[in-house]
Write a protein that holds these residues in place. Structure first.
Motif, short mmCIF file in Angstrom:
data_model
loop_
_atom_site.label_atom_id
_atom_site.label_comp_id
_atom_site.label_asym_id
_atom_site.label_seq_id
_atom_site.Cartn_x
_atom_site.Cartn_y
_atom_site.Cartn_z
N SER A 170 1.25 -1.80 0.08
CA SER A 170 0.03 0.36 -0.26
C SER A 170 0.66 1.47 0.24
CB SER A 170 -0.61 -0.40 1.10
OG SER A 170 0.02 0.19 2.43
N PHE A 171 2.03 1.05 0.48
CA PHE A 171 2.79 2.81 0.37
C PHE A 171 2.99 2.42 -1.34
CE2 PHE A 171 3.51 0.61 4.16
CZ PHE A 171 3.71 2.08 5.46
N GLY A 172 2.72 1.56 -1.89
CA GLY A 172 3.80 1.58 -3.49
C GLY A 172 4.85 0.89 -3.67
N ARG A 173 4.48 0.95 -5.09
CA ARG A 173 5.72 0.28 -5.59
C ARG A 173 6.65 0.10 -6.93
NH1 ARG A 173 7.05 -3.81 -1.86
NH2 ARG A 173 5.43 -5.14 -0.79
N TYR A 174 7.24 0.23 -7.12
CA TYR A 174 8.29 0.88 -8.61
C TYR A 174 9.02 -0.89 -8.88
CZ TYR A 174 11.72 1.46 -5.54
OH TYR A 174 12.87 1.06 -4.04
#
Length: 184
Positions: A170-174
């Motif tokens: 939920s923090f984000g992925r890249y």
């Protein structure tokens, strides 16, 4: 000594290394985990922190009267301490704002900031409930505001722990894109 031998003995000073910043590398945000919810929570946190910091720095007397027992005298040193706390809160808010963009460094910052807030919330909750249990004579703080703040920050603590433990995506992925291919 000739100029040529000087250059040969100090090669590190004559050539500057190329430094690559992670933000300069091509990257792609994972569309399944863009981190929008946490970015929204970060924006809300920043707004709340700014309001609190303004209250602590510019209106410390008002802030203290919300929490102190009626019998406690507000001294100049107590007002200064509240203003100092407000200045620290501004610094924490700046660090929180670094997690707003949707870049690899901001995503990593979100995780670190949430860990920091989880520790701060845990310490505050235990301290607030302790002060409420000990009573006004012990701390000078009114019992009801300490319980209210303890409950409020308990909810904030849970809101930090849930993504950290159960939903880290939920923090984000890249992913970085190197030589035209994703570097998974």
């Amino acid at each position: 000594m000739s100029r040529r031998s000087n250059d040969a003995t100090l090669p590190l000073l004559s050539t500057m290394p190329t430094i690559i910043h992670p933000e300069d590398l091509p990257y792609q945000i994972n569309p399944e985990h863009p981190g929008h919810i946490l970015r929204f929570l970060f924006a809300a946190e920043i707004i709340i922190n700014i309001v609190e910091a303004i209250l602590f720095v510019f209106y410390p007397h008002t802030a203290l009267t919300l929490f102190l027992a009626p019998s406690v005298t507000i001294t100049p040193s107590l007002l200064t301490l509240m203003q100092f706390f407000g200045m620290l809160w501004i610094g924490i808010t700046v660090i929180t704002a670094l997690g707003l963009p949707n870049t690899p460094i901001a995503i990593e910052t979100r995780v670190s900031v949430y860990r920091m807030y989880a520790v701060l919330d845990f310490m505050a909750v235990t301290s607030l409930f302790y002060l409420a249990a000990k009573g006004e004579d012990y701390s000078g703080f009114a019992r009801k505001p300490m319980i209210f703040l303890g409950c409020y920050l308990s909810a904030a603590f849970v809101q930090r722990i849930v993504p950290l433990v159960w939903f880290p995506a939920s923090f984000g992925r890249y992913v970085y894109i190197l030589n035209g291919r994703r570097a998974d």
